[in-house]
Design an enzyme around this catalytic site. Structure first.
Site, PDB file in Angstrom:
ATOM      1  CG  ASP A 238      72.124  20.688  45.700  1.00  0.00           C
ATOM      2  OD1 ASP A 238      71.941  20.739  44.566  1.00  0.00           O
ATOM      3  OD2 ASP A 238      71.434  21.288  46.653  1.00  0.00           O
TER       4      ASP A 238
ATOM      5  CG  ASP B 184      66.949  20.907  40.133  1.00  0.00           C
ATOM      6  OD1 ASP B 184      65.844  20.427  39.490  1.00  0.00           O
ATOM      7  OD2 ASP B 184      66.885  22.260  40.609  1.00  0.00           O
TER       8      ASP B 184
HETATM    9  N1  GLY Z   1      69.106  23.044  41.802  1.00  0.00           N
HETATM   10  C1  GLY Z   1      68.208  24.392  42.552  1.00  0.00           C
HETATM   11  C2  GLY Z   1      67.567  25.182  41.433  1.00  0.00           C
HETATM   12  O1  GLY Z   1      67.935  25.164  40.060  1.00  0.00           O
HETATM   13  O2  GLY Z   1      67.058  26.178  41.928  1.00  0.00           O
END
Ligand code: GLY
Length: 400
Positions: free
Chosen positions: A117, A177
């Site tokens: 992240d 993601d």
């Molecule tokens: N990247 C985590 C979500 O979209 O919940």
């Protein structure tokens, strides 16, 4: 004490002065201006609220209570990023001061190596800050962050590992993601001249096309790779309705990801991928008429299930860029969808009242429905991508 008093006074004043309601039927330039004006006042209240709470960042507003996080939470960069978009569009000095303050709260994440992240955290905060101010100090933060992210890339697999948890089930999990974090690597390649970052991003993007997508261009949420064969051994969901379903935010991440990948690489296959995802989403029979998806396109509970405004915001931000890369009817179709989504988001149904909603701009996002977490609440990434979509639309209308 002084800060609490000033926050309370601002809140009372703002609630007392009736702001012009943002409605979906007004001309678009008016909707955009009005949405920015509202967002700036709301974000100032948010900034004042957390100013005295060292290291804290807004996370949500659940059951009438503020929920904050420290910089470790994957969303820490979104509120600073929201402030940067507001500064870009309003040039307000107070907003600039807060954008810098909240951006600094995320700095330690440049050393994050235990999850993927770091791209979200740093590129939305420091990336926008650098773009708008040219602050040299931010370059070091971004480069260090890119190096940290790169430690999660394994040469023999050719992808960045997303998560380290659930090791008994997933050998090498990569979630859709993760496509969002490549922008930081591409920035680092351009900034440092080190093509290793570029090669990693391209490999990750290509393997994601190969293994994450189904023939209809919907995507799986989690693909876990076998660390010996480097091939998928599991394709599952974590936040979606089912392994085989189209989790709405995941689809939006894919759309946004391949759109910016095309902008930064000019590789036609990324444009084609983005167009195919956009067509899948826009033509989907379960896409509501107002353009804001339910949290999953395949949950049998539709229409009696929550929406995910964040998926609508990410889609709108992507489409306002993608429409500039295609021609004719397709460009109109993508732009019109984004306009519809932004008008819906700017309506009273989705936009909060001043000082309410924990001072977030938008309501009705869904974080993780199957985990019973953050359902029908405000979330900072909805606000961030909404403002990005508004910024892009503002530019488009200026050029018209
Ligand atoms: N990247 C985590 C979500 O979209 O919940």
């Amino acid at each position: 004490m002084k800060k609490i008093l000033s926050y309370t006074l601002s809140l009372i004043l703002l609630m007392a002065c009736s702001s012009k309601p943002v409605t979906a039927n007004r001309p678009m330039p008016e909707v955009i201006d009005s949405a920015f004006a509202f967002a700036q006042r709301q974000a100032l209240l948010m900034a004042q609220k957390y100013e005295g709470q060292e290291g804290r960042l807004p996370r949500s507003f659940v059951d009438g209570k503020d929920k904050s996080s420290d910089s470790r939470w994957w969303c820490s960069g979104f509120f600073p990023g929201t402030l940067w978009y507001l500064y870009e569009n309003g040039k307000d000095e107070q907003i600039l001061k807060y954008a810098q303050l909240y951006t600094d709260r995320v700095e330690r994440e440049k050393y994050t190596t235990n999850n993927h992240d770091v791209g979200f955290m740093l590129y939305c905060s420091f990336g926008n800050g650098l773009r708008l101010t040219g602050e040299e100090r931010y370059e070091e933060v971004l480069l260090t962050g890119a190096k940290s992210l790169a430690t999660r890339y394994k040469e023999n697999i050719g992808l960045i590992r997303s998560w380290d948890h659930n090791k008994e089930n997933w050998q090498y999990p990569v979630i859709i993601d993760n496509i969002m974090n490549l922008e930081l690597l591409l920035w680092a390649a351009a900034y440092s001249g080190d093509s290793t970052f570029y090669k990693m991003a391209i490999s990750h993007a290509d393997k994601t096309i190969e293994h994450h997508f189904r023939p209809d261009f919907s995507s799986f949420h989690v693909v876990s790779y076998d660390t010996v064969t480097a091939l998928p051994h599991k394709k599952q969901t974590h936040q979606g309705y089912a392994d085989s379903s189209a989790w709405s935010r995941g689809q939006a991440w894919g759309l946004y990801g391949y759109t910016y990948l095309y902008r930064l690489t000019k590789e036609e296959r990324y444009l084609q991928q983005a167009v195919n995802i956009a067509e899948f989403l826009i033509n989907h029979p379960n896409m509501p008429a107002d353009g804001i998806p339910y949290w999953d396109f395949d949950t049998p509970e539709i229409p009696d299930t929550p929406r995910d405004a964040s998926a609508g915001c990410i889609m709108a931000a992507a489409l306002t860029e993608l429409c500039g890369f295609v021609d004719g009817e397709r460009a109109d179709k993508f732009l019109n969808m984004a306009i519809k989504q932004v008008k819906t988001l700017a309506s009273e149904e989705y936009t909060a009242k001043q000082g309410e909603n924990g001072c977030f701009i938008l309501k009705h996002s869904t974080g993780a429905f199957p985990l019973n977490s953050e359902i029908d609440v405000p979330l900072p990434y909805a606000d961030y991508y909404y403002l990005e979509a508004l910024s892009r639309l503002k530019r488009i209308y200026k050029e018209k």
